[in-house]
Scaffold this active site. Structure first.
Site, PDB file in Angstrom:
ATOM      1  N   VAL A  12     -16.370  -1.576   4.149  1.00  0.00           N
ATOM      2  CA  VAL A  12     -15.908  -0.870   5.346  1.00  0.00           C
ATOM      3  C   VAL A  12     -14.911   0.233   4.990  1.00  0.00           C
ATOM      4  O   VAL A  12     -15.029   1.366   5.460  1.00  0.00           O
ATOM      5  CB  VAL A  12     -15.289  -1.883   6.343  1.00  0.00           C
ATOM      6  CG1 VAL A  12     -14.568  -1.168   7.473  1.00  0.00           C
ATOM      7  CG2 VAL A  12     -16.391  -2.766   6.909  1.00  0.00           C
ATOM      8  N   THR A  87     -11.170 -10.413   6.076  1.00  0.00           N
ATOM      9  CA  THR A  87     -10.723 -11.492   6.979  1.00  0.00           C
ATOM     10  C   THR A  87     -11.706 -12.654   6.793  1.00  0.00           C
ATOM     11  O   THR A  87     -12.517 -12.933   7.670  1.00  0.00           O
ATOM     12  CB  THR A  87     -10.707 -11.027   8.457  1.00  0.00           C
ATOM     13  OG1 THR A  87     -11.969 -10.388   8.764  1.00  0.00           O
ATOM     14  CG2 THR A  87      -9.589 -10.051   8.713  1.00  0.00           C
ATOM     15  N   GLU A 151     -15.682  -2.165  13.577  1.00  0.00           N
ATOM     16  CA  GLU A 151     -16.731  -1.442  12.845  1.00  0.00           C
ATOM     17  C   GLU A 151     -18.044  -2.213  12.965  1.00  0.00           C
ATOM     18  O   GLU A 151     -18.062  -3.424  12.817  1.00  0.00           O
ATOM     19  CB  GLU A 151     -16.305  -1.309  11.361  1.00  0.00           C
ATOM     20  CG  GLU A 151     -17.305  -0.572  10.505  1.00  0.00           C
ATOM     21  CD  GLU A 151     -17.713   0.765  11.118  1.00  0.00           C
ATOM     22  OE1 GLU A 151     -16.859   1.624  11.330  1.00  0.00           O
ATOM     23  OE2 GLU A 151     -18.930   0.935  11.393  1.00  0.00           O
ATOM     24  N   LEU A 153     -20.994  -1.160  11.251  1.00  0.00           N
ATOM     25  CA  LEU A 153     -21.955  -0.741  10.223  1.00  0.00           C
ATOM     26  C   LEU A 153     -22.621  -1.954   9.581  1.00  0.00           C
ATOM     27  O   LEU A 153     -22.067  -3.052   9.543  1.00  0.00           O
ATOM     28  CB  LEU A 153     -21.274   0.120   9.154  1.00  0.00           C
ATOM     29  CG  LEU A 153     -20.190  -0.482   8.259  1.00  0.00           C
ATOM     30  CD1 LEU A 153     -20.739  -1.336   7.135  1.00  0.00           C
ATOM     31  CD2 LEU A 153     -19.339   0.628   7.676  1.00  0.00           C
ATOM     32  N   GLU A 155     -24.416  -3.319   5.969  1.00  0.00           N
ATOM     33  CA  GLU A 155     -24.508  -3.009   4.541  1.00  0.00           C
ATOM     34  C   GLU A 155     -25.923  -2.501   4.252  1.00  0.00           C
ATOM     35  O   GLU A 155     -26.897  -2.962   4.839  1.00  0.00           O
ATOM     36  CB  GLU A 155     -24.185  -4.256   3.710  1.00  0.00           C
ATOM     37  CG  GLU A 155     -22.724  -4.630   3.837  1.00  0.00           C
ATOM     38  CD  GLU A 155     -22.334  -5.849   3.024  1.00  0.00           C
ATOM     39  OE1 GLU A 155     -23.036  -6.196   2.062  1.00  0.00           O
ATOM     40  OE2 GLU A 155     -21.310  -6.465   3.373  1.00  0.00           O
ATOM     41  N   GLY A 253     -36.865 -15.888   9.109  1.00  0.00           N
ATOM     42  CA  GLY A 253     -36.661 -15.884   7.660  1.00  0.00           C
ATOM     43  C   GLY A 253     -35.982 -17.146   7.186  1.00  0.00           C
ATOM     44  O   GLY A 253     -36.099 -18.205   7.822  1.00  0.00           O
ATOM     45  N   CYS A 260     -20.547 -11.526   6.949  1.00  0.00           N
ATOM     46  CA  CYS A 260     -19.993 -11.436   8.311  1.00  0.00           C
ATOM     47  C   CYS A 260     -20.596 -12.373   9.353  1.00  0.00           C
ATOM     48  O   CYS A 260     -19.852 -13.075  10.023  1.00  0.00           O
ATOM     49  CB  CYS A 260     -20.057  -9.991   8.781  1.00  0.00           C
ATOM     50  SG  CYS A 260     -18.885  -8.982   7.857  1.00  0.00           S
ATOM     51  N   LYS A 320     -29.762  -9.740   1.797  1.00  0.00           N
ATOM     52  CA  LYS A 320     -30.849  -8.994   2.431  1.00  0.00           C
ATOM     53  C   LYS A 320     -31.197  -7.866   1.472  1.00  0.00           C
ATOM     54  O   LYS A 320     -30.482  -7.645   0.473  1.00  0.00           O
ATOM     55  CB  LYS A 320     -30.438  -8.445   3.810  1.00  0.00           C
ATOM     56  CG  LYS A 320     -29.295  -7.431   3.748  1.00  0.00           C
ATOM     57  CD  LYS A 320     -29.027  -6.816   5.116  1.00  0.00           C
ATOM     58  CE  LYS A 320     -27.933  -5.771   5.043  1.00  0.00           C
ATOM     59  NZ  LYS A 320     -27.666  -5.117   6.310  1.00  0.00           N
ATOM     60  N   ARG A 327     -22.583 -12.229  -1.325  1.00  0.00           N
ATOM     61  CA  ARG A 327     -21.690 -13.091  -0.553  1.00  0.00           C
ATOM     62  C   ARG A 327     -22.480 -13.829   0.534  1.00  0.00           C
ATOM     63  O   ARG A 327     -23.206 -13.226   1.303  1.00  0.00           O
ATOM     64  CB  ARG A 327     -20.564 -12.261   0.088  1.00  0.00           C
ATOM     65  CG  ARG A 327     -19.585 -11.706  -0.925  1.00  0.00           C
ATOM     66  CD  ARG A 327     -18.497 -10.875  -0.260  1.00  0.00           C
ATOM     67  NE  ARG A 327     -18.996  -9.639   0.307  1.00  0.00           N
ATOM     68  CZ  ARG A 327     -18.251  -8.761   0.984  1.00  0.00           C
ATOM     69  NH1 ARG A 327     -16.971  -8.997   1.183  1.00  0.00           N
ATOM     70  NH2 ARG A 327     -18.769  -7.649   1.459  1.00  0.00           N
TER      71      ARG A 327
END
Ligand code: NAD
Ligand code: UGA
Length: 469
Positions: A12, A87, A151, A153, A155, A253, A260, A320, A327
């Site tokens: 980020v 976090t 945010e 977004l 990855e 999947g 996150c 992915k 992570r």
């Protein structure tokens, strides 16, 4: 144009810093990781992120972007300071705000009274008050304005998502400060929502947990499709045409993962508990996700008949496609379970190498260095030299010596009784499957991403299992 400090040069922070420089601002980005900073200073990125290296290199050359060690160096003299530190999930499943607190304590003494502190780190609703409390402990920092600017977004498409967002959310109790923050996004076309801090923070959690809910919902439908002879691909197509539902986030999947969705789901359940609300729906979402990992392991067991001592080829380790981030990867969850059952794993991933072995050991477990001498065997493989089993705790042992990373997808399949596709890398679709079949002990595939063509594989002699088809 404004002088902006960004604290944290991760997914980020680095994206925010590069994109704000691209929009014309003068950006100083700080981290505590000296090695990472040394690489970033010459435009060498430790993460795989489309378009980001070019943007970082361009803005470094233009002089609009620079990297510094330590949060205070970026915050000093900055009109706006973005907080982009981790976090992570705390042991009690809540969001661990210790990185946020540490960064705040570093910058509080150097913040200008007119500065705005903008939280981009994902923090539970109400956390802005915590940020203010920490700042108020430092004389001079009590008048610094605080805003929440979550945010959204993803990855792998971080730059595009930052510059073309579905919306910009600014939470701030002072409308004049919200206007100042929104000025940073001049040049970005997107709906702007200005609200209070707690609502902005809740928008972030509600969005991520809704996405997790969609995935668990479709995984549950896929599982039912298997029992009722329906094809989940036709089902999602039929659902997606309804514009109230849409096509996105309906790919079944191996379960959702990444840094996150799992931790934000856990944190919102925990925040609910603390507020006296039992978020049973989200507990169900999380349970379905855990069960999905186990379901893929069951499919592998069905294909191989038994797992103990059986060689399993794994294609894909990242959480992915399009990222090298390991992570909380569902692939690693499944590999761990296969190892626990005695399987031997040969894995291949186009974005990761032998370092994937490190990620197999849960992060919170610290093992004395002498016990885990990491050795390469010169053929792109990595293995733990000793001991055979690394004791993690009484319940869980991970036999990392039975896991190695192969140099290519074919080598991973040599002698394997079953192949499992765990990450949806497009390259996997175009491989030489007759060759793959000839290398395997018995050609069987568990396609946990529904990536491959079952008919084509069956023609090559494969026994095929997908998800929900
Ligand atoms: P990350 O781990 O990739 O990066 C965080 C960086 O902060 C690290 O480089 C770390 O060294 C640095 N850091 C830690 N303490 C610091 C300090 N005191 N001073 C300076 N630097 C410090 O994390 P991330 O994935 O970028 O996530 C950051 C936050 O953004 C989290 O709250 C996350 O939930 C949220 N978020 C992440 C994504 C994503 O796709 N990764 C998307 C939206 C929101
Ligand atoms: C997610 C959100 O999509 C972002 O909007 C958010 O900003 C970010 O989390 C965050 O807060 O960090 P990201 O973690 O990059 O982004 O990954 P996603 O693309 O959301 O995928 C998460 C997981 O769900 C992956 O394991 C992916 O394979 C899985 N997934 C996704 C599915 O199984 N099916 C789908 O249809 C979509």
């Amino acid at each position: 144009m404004s002088r902006v400090g960004v604290i944290g040069a991760g997914y980020v922070g680095l994206t925010t810093a590069a994109c704000l420089a691209h929009l014309g601002h003068d950006v100083v980005c700080a981290d505590v990781d000296v090695e990472k900073l040394a690489r970033l200073a010459v435009g060498d990125l430790p993460i795989l992120e489309q378009d980001l290296p070019e943007m970082v290199q361009t803005e470094l050359a233009r002089g609009r972007l620079s990297f510094v060690l330590g949060a205070a160096a970026a915050a000093r003299d900055s009109e706006f300071v973005f907080l982009c530190v981790p976090t992570p999930q705390a042991p009690d499943a809540s969001a661990d705000l210790s990185y946020v607190e540490a960064a705040l304590r570093e910058i509080a003494p150097v913040l200008q009274p007119t500065s705005v502190l903008i939280a981009k780190s994902t923090m539970p609703p109400g956390s802005s008050r915590f940020v203010q409390r920490v700042l108020h402990e430092h004389p001079g920092a009590e008048c610094v304005a605080v805003a929440s600017n979550p945010e959204f977004l993803r990855e792998g498409s971080a730059v595009n998502d930052f510059l073309n967002p579905d919306r910009i959310v600014i939470g701030c109790d002072d409308p004049a400060v919200a206007v100042r923050v929104s000025s940073l996004y001049k040049g970005v076309q997107a709906p702007l929502l200005v609200t209070d801090c707690a609502s902005a923070e809740m928008i972030k959690y509600a969005s991520n947990t809704f996405l997790a809910t969609k995935i668990s919902f479709i995984n549950a439908i896929a599982n039912l499709c298997e029992s009722l002879d329906a094809d989940v691909r036709a089902v999602t197509l039929g659902m997606g045409y309804d514009h109230r539902i849409g096509f996105d986030f309906l790919a079944p999947g191996p379960g959702y993962g990444g840094s996150c969705l799992p931790k934000d789901t856990a944190a919102l359940i925990r925040a609910g508990e603390a507020a006296g609300y039992d978020f049973s729906l989200l507990r169900g979402v999380s349970d379905v996700n855990d069960a999905q990992f186990a379901r893929i392991v069951e499919k592998v067991r069905t294909a191989a008949v038994r797992l103990d001592g059986v060689r399993v080829a794994v294609w894909g380790l990242t959480f992915k496609a399009g990222t090298n981030d390991l992570r909380d990867s569902p692939a690693l969850q499944i590999v761990r379970r296969l190892l626990d059952e005695g399987a031997l794993i040969a894995a291949y991933d186009p974005a990761t190498g032998p370092e994937a072995a490190d990620a197999l050991v849960p992060r919170e477990i610290v093992i004395p260095e002498a016990e885990v001498a990491l050795a390469g065997d010169g053929r792109g493989r990595s293995m733990f030299a000793a001991p055979d089993l690394i004791s993690i705790d009484d319940q869980s042992e991970i036999a990392v010596d039975r896991f190695f990373v192969a140099p290519d997808p074919y080598e991973a399949c040599r002698g394997a009784s079953v192949l499992v596709v765990l990450t949806e890398w497009d390259d996997f679709r175009w491989l030489d499957f007759p060759k793959v079949a000839s290398l395997m002990r018995s050609p069987a595939v568990v396609d946990a991403r529904n990536l491959l063509d079952p008919a084509a594989l069956r023609r090559c002699g494969f026994a095929y299992q997908g998800v929900g088809r």
